[in-house]
Design a protein around this motif. Structure first.
Motif, PDB file in Angstrom:
ATOM      1  N   PRO A   1      11.721  10.756 -10.547  1.00 28.23           N
ATOM      2  CA  PRO A   1      11.134  11.651  -9.538  1.00 28.23           C
ATOM      3  C   PRO A   1      11.700  13.061  -9.571  1.00 28.23           C
ATOM      4  CG  PRO A   1      12.822  10.325  -8.524  1.00 28.23           C
ATOM      5  CD  PRO A   1      12.747   9.879  -9.976  1.00 28.23           C
ATOM      6  N   ALA A   2      12.441  13.406 -10.614  1.00 26.45           N
ATOM      7  CA  ALA A   2      13.039  14.738 -10.689  1.00 26.45           C
ATOM      8  C   ALA A   2      11.957  15.807 -10.534  1.00 26.45           C
ATOM      9  CB  ALA A   2      13.757  14.920 -12.024  1.00 26.45           C
ATOM     10  N   GLY A   3      12.207  16.739  -9.621  1.00 28.87           N
ATOM     11  CA  GLY A   3      11.257  17.815  -9.390  1.00 28.87           C
ATOM     12  C   GLY A   3      10.220  17.509  -8.340  1.00 28.87           C
ATOM     13  N   ALA A   4      10.181  16.256  -7.847  1.00 32.24           N
ATOM     14  CA  ALA A   4       9.217  15.928  -6.802  1.00 32.24           C
ATOM     15  C   ALA A   4       9.511  16.726  -5.542  1.00 32.24           C
ATOM     16  CB  ALA A   4       9.277  14.434  -6.502  1.00 32.24           C
ATOM     17  N   GLU A   5       8.446  17.211  -4.902  1.00 36.59           N
ATOM     18  CA  GLU A   5       8.605  18.041  -3.718  1.00 36.59           C
ATOM     19  C   GLU A   5       7.989  17.360  -2.511  1.00 36.59           C
ATOM     20  OE1 GLU A   5       8.457  22.583  -5.058  1.00 36.59           O
ATOM     21  OE2 GLU A   5       6.694  21.471  -5.727  1.00 36.59           O
ATOM     22  N   SER A   6       8.497  17.704  -1.332  1.00 34.78           N
ATOM     23  CA  SER A   6       7.988  17.129  -0.094  1.00 34.78           C
ATOM     24  C   SER A   6       7.282  18.201   0.720  1.00 34.78           C
ATOM     25  CB  SER A   6       9.149  16.546   0.722  1.00 34.78           C
ATOM     26  OG  SER A   6       9.966  17.587   1.227  1.00 34.78           O
ATOM     27  N   CYS A   7       6.687  17.748   1.836  1.00 38.00           N
ATOM     28  CA  CYS A   7       6.010  18.686   2.730  1.00 38.00           C
ATOM     29  C   CYS A   7       6.965  19.745   3.264  1.00 38.00           C
ATOM     30  CB  CYS A   7       5.375  17.933   3.895  1.00 38.00           C
ATOM     31  SG  CYS A   7       4.079  16.779   3.408  1.00 38.00           S
ATOM     32  N   ASP A   8       8.247  19.406   3.355  1.00 36.43           N
ATOM     33  CA  ASP A   8       9.225  20.361   3.869  1.00 36.43           C
ATOM     34  C   ASP A   8       9.365  21.572   2.958  1.00 36.43           C
ATOM     35  OD1 ASP A   8       9.713  18.746   6.021  1.00 36.43           O
ATOM     36  OD2 ASP A   8      11.490  17.811   5.166  1.00 36.43           O
ATOM     37  N   SER A   9       9.050  21.388   1.671  1.00 39.70           N
ATOM     38  CA  SER A   9       9.220  22.497   0.729  1.00 39.70           C
ATOM     39  C   SER A   9       7.905  23.135   0.305  1.00 39.70           C
ATOM     40  CB  SER A   9       9.978  22.016  -0.518  1.00 39.70           C
ATOM     41  OG  SER A   9       9.272  20.969  -1.163  1.00 39.70           O
ATOM     42  N   ILE A  10       6.800  22.358   0.268  1.00 41.78           N
ATOM     43  CA  ILE A  10       5.535  22.924  -0.199  1.00 41.78           C
ATOM     44  C   ILE A  10       4.478  23.002   0.892  1.00 41.78           C
ATOM     45  CG2 ILE A  10       5.951  22.160  -2.556  1.00 41.78           C
ATOM     46  CD1 ILE A  10       3.970  19.889  -2.091  1.00 41.78           C
TER      47      ILE A  10
ATOM     48  N   VAL B   1       0.853  -1.184   0.000  1.00 39.41           N
ATOM     49  CA  VAL B   1       0.000   0.000   0.000  1.00 39.41           C
ATOM     50  C   VAL B   1       0.889   1.234   0.000  1.00 39.41           C
ATOM     51  CG1 VAL B   1      -1.809   1.279   1.209  1.00 39.41           C
ATOM     52  CG2 VAL B   1      -1.814  -1.237   1.240  1.00 39.41           C
ATOM     53  N   TRP B   2       0.545   2.207  -0.842  1.00 34.43           N
ATOM     54  CA  TRP B   2       1.360   3.405  -1.015  1.00 34.43           C
ATOM     55  C   TRP B   2       0.479   4.643  -0.924  1.00 34.43           C
ATOM     56  CZ3 TRP B   2       0.792   7.137  -4.836  1.00 34.43           C
ATOM     57  CH2 TRP B   2       1.841   8.060  -4.977  1.00 34.43           C
ATOM     58  N   GLY B   3       1.017   5.693  -0.340  1.00 31.33           N
ATOM     59  CA  GLY B   3       0.302   6.960  -0.301  1.00 31.33           C
ATOM     60  C   GLY B   3       1.279   8.110  -0.279  1.00 31.33           C
ATOM     61  N   ALA B   4       0.813   9.281  -0.705  1.00 31.86           N
ATOM     62  CA  ALA B   4       1.637  10.483  -0.700  1.00 31.86           C
ATOM     63  C   ALA B   4       0.719  11.684  -0.558  1.00 31.86           C
ATOM     64  CB  ALA B   4       2.466  10.583  -1.985  1.00 31.86           C
ATOM     65  N   ALA B   5       1.216  12.737   0.074  1.00 29.31           N
ATOM     66  CA  ALA B   5       0.414  13.948   0.250  1.00 29.31           C
ATOM     67  C   ALA B   5       1.329  15.146   0.403  1.00 29.31           C
ATOM     68  CB  ALA B   5      -0.500  13.813   1.474  1.00 29.31           C
ATOM     69  N   GLY B   6       0.884  16.268  -0.111  1.00 24.22           N
ATOM     70  CA  GLY B   6       1.630  17.509   0.024  1.00 24.22           C
ATOM     71  C   GLY B   6       0.780  18.657  -0.452  1.00 24.22           C
ATOM     72  N   GLY B   7       0.962  19.811   0.148  1.00 29.53           N
ATOM     73  CA  GLY B   7       0.147  20.955  -0.216  1.00 29.53           C
ATOM     74  C   GLY B   7      -1.303  20.682   0.108  1.00 29.53           C
ATOM     75  N   LEU B   8      -2.145  20.610  -0.924  1.00 31.53           N
ATOM     76  CA  LEU B   8      -3.576  20.376  -0.748  1.00 31.53           C
ATOM     77  C   LEU B   8      -4.059  19.147  -1.514  1.00 31.53           C
ATOM     78  CD1 LEU B   8      -4.707  24.096  -1.167  1.00 31.53           C
ATOM     79  CD2 LEU B   8      -4.578  22.809   0.972  1.00 31.53           C
TER      80      LEU B   8
ATOM     81  N   VAL C   1       1.825  21.413   4.004  1.00 33.02           N
ATOM     82  CA  VAL C   1       0.689  20.486   3.967  1.00 33.02           C
ATOM     83  C   VAL C   1      -0.277  20.850   5.090  1.00 33.02           C
ATOM     84  CG1 VAL C   1       1.682  18.761   5.548  1.00 33.02           C
ATOM     85  CG2 VAL C   1       0.061  18.033   3.781  1.00 33.02           C
ATOM     86  N   LEU C   2      -1.554  20.619   4.864  1.00 32.54           N
ATOM     87  CA  LEU C   2      -2.556  20.763   5.913  1.00 32.54           C
ATOM     88  C   LEU C   2      -2.750  19.422   6.599  1.00 32.54           C
ATOM     89  CD1 LEU C   2      -5.389  23.054   4.446  1.00 32.54           C
ATOM     90  CD2 LEU C   2      -3.592  23.637   6.088  1.00 32.54           C
ATOM     91  N   GLY C   3      -2.787  19.445   7.920  1.00 28.30           N
ATOM     92  CA  GLY C   3      -2.879  18.213   8.689  1.00 28.30           C
ATOM     93  C   GLY C   3      -4.016  17.286   8.294  1.00 28.30           C
ATOM     94  N   PRO C   4      -5.251  17.795   8.114  1.00 31.70           N
ATOM     95  CA  PRO C   4      -6.357  16.895   7.769  1.00 31.70           C
ATOM     96  C   PRO C   4      -6.150  16.122   6.475  1.00 31.70           C
ATOM     97  CG  PRO C   4      -7.213  18.972   8.576  1.00 31.70           C
ATOM     98  CD  PRO C   4      -5.732  19.153   8.421  1.00 31.70           C
ATOM     99  N   LEU C   5      -5.385  16.694   5.525  1.00 31.86           N
ATOM    100  CA  LEU C   5      -5.119  15.978   4.279  1.00 31.86           C
ATOM    101  C   LEU C   5      -4.413  14.660   4.572  1.00 31.86           C
ATOM    102  CD1 LEU C   5      -4.947  15.795   1.166  1.00 31.86           C
ATOM    103  CD2 LEU C   5      -2.780  17.056   1.327  1.00 31.86           C
ATOM    104  N   LEU C   6      -3.441  14.688   5.469  1.00 34.25           N
ATOM    105  CA  LEU C   6      -2.712  13.475   5.816  1.00 34.25           C
ATOM    106  C   LEU C   6      -3.620  12.486   6.535  1.00 34.25           C
ATOM    107  CD1 LEU C   6       0.440  15.404   6.857  1.00 34.25           C
ATOM    108  CD2 LEU C   6       0.408  13.708   5.046  1.00 34.25           C
ATOM    109  N   GLY C   7      -4.551  13.006   7.329  1.00 37.53           N
ATOM    110  CA  GLY C   7      -5.507  12.124   7.982  1.00 37.53           C
ATOM    111  C   GLY C   7      -6.391  11.397   6.991  1.00 37.53           C
TER     112      GLY C   7
END
Length: 259
Positions: free
Chosen positions: A183-192, A156-163, A194-200
């Motif tokens: 994955p060139a150009g992929a960004e993480s929560c550290d750079s873009i 199982v895989w998931g990803a989230a960032g920004g909105l 994230v809102l907490g509920p999105l991860l939930g």
């Protein structure tokens, strides 16, 4: 799932604890709760996605939860990583998350594992019935991909960032490398950010997919999983999309160091 998996019976206390899911005919009649009790799940990453996944699977009654994360809790984690409190800042995430999971459900066996790397990835995956990728960097994600492909297992895989967030179930024909060969150009929560509920939301969807896979073919036959499908969630517009993935070979060689 491992062919050696043998469902265990439920105690009277467990029947009380899991009384609500056991009211669902598809769940109870398929022996899903017993299969869950017999399962071992590897959760890689105890951060924003790992916290809701660990909470949900512990509460649901997964027999053994193995948590791999080499990071420590920071103040910037607290708005979204709901297993931790201010008093946990500086503590190892895996150990702290394991303690909280044990508090949620004392019937679950919780193991703290070292950070997943090229030297242990294949061993950790093979020792588990299901792997859940809750990490936030492509190097580790690709290691999980390669180890699961080498072991012949779905994950199982998931990803989230920004909105926005994404969830899928990968396997032999649809892999992370097939979806993101570069994955060139992929960004993480550290750079873009994230809102907490999105991860939930994304973490809960990942946990739901894991429960379906662990419950077995009889339960899944009443519906479907996200294997071969990418589900995307747009928080700002409350929009969910399903994108069918084309089967493809690994677009890059497996990491030779894990084999």
């Amino acid at each position: 799932m491992s062919s050696s998996l043998h469902p265990d019976s439920l105690t009277r206390d467990e029947l009380r604890r899991y009384s609500r899911p056991l009211l669902i005919p598809e769940w109870a009649d398929s022996g899903a709760q017993e299969r869950l009790k017999a399962a071992r799940v590897l959760v890689v990453g105890a951060g924003g996605l790992g916290c809701p996944v660990i909470s949900a699977l512990a509460g649901a009654g997964v027999g053994t939860l193995a948590i791999s994360d080499g990071d420590t809790v920071s103040t910037g984690n607290l708005h979204r990583q709901t297993l931790y409190t201010t008093a946990d800042v500086g503590r190892p995430k895996a150990e702290t998350a394991a303690a909280r999971a044990q508090q949620i459900n004392p019937y679950v066996q919780v193991q703290v594992l070292p950070a997943l790397d090229a030297g242990n990835a294949l061993h950790l995956v093979r020792a588990s019935d299901l792997t859940i990728d809750c990490t936030d960097n492509f190097d580790t994600r690709y290691l999980i991909n390669d180890a699961c492909v080498a072991a012949g297992q779905r994950w199982v895989w998931g990803a989230a960032g920004g909105l926005e967030g994404m969830v899928s179930v990968f396997g032999p024909t649809c892999t992370l490398r097939g979806l993101f060969p570069d994955p060139a150009g992929a960004e993480s929560c550290d750079s873009i950010g994230v809102l907490g509920p999105l991860l939930g939301v994304i973490g809960s969807l990942m946990a739901a997919e894991a429960l379906k896979l662990l419950a077995g073919a009889t339960f899944v036959s009443a519906g479907t999983t996200l294997e071969g499908t990418l589900l995307t969630y747009d928080l700002m517009n409350a929009r969910i999309r399903r994108i069918e993935l084309r089967p493809a070979r690994q677009t890059a060689a497996l990491s030779k160091s894990i084999l």
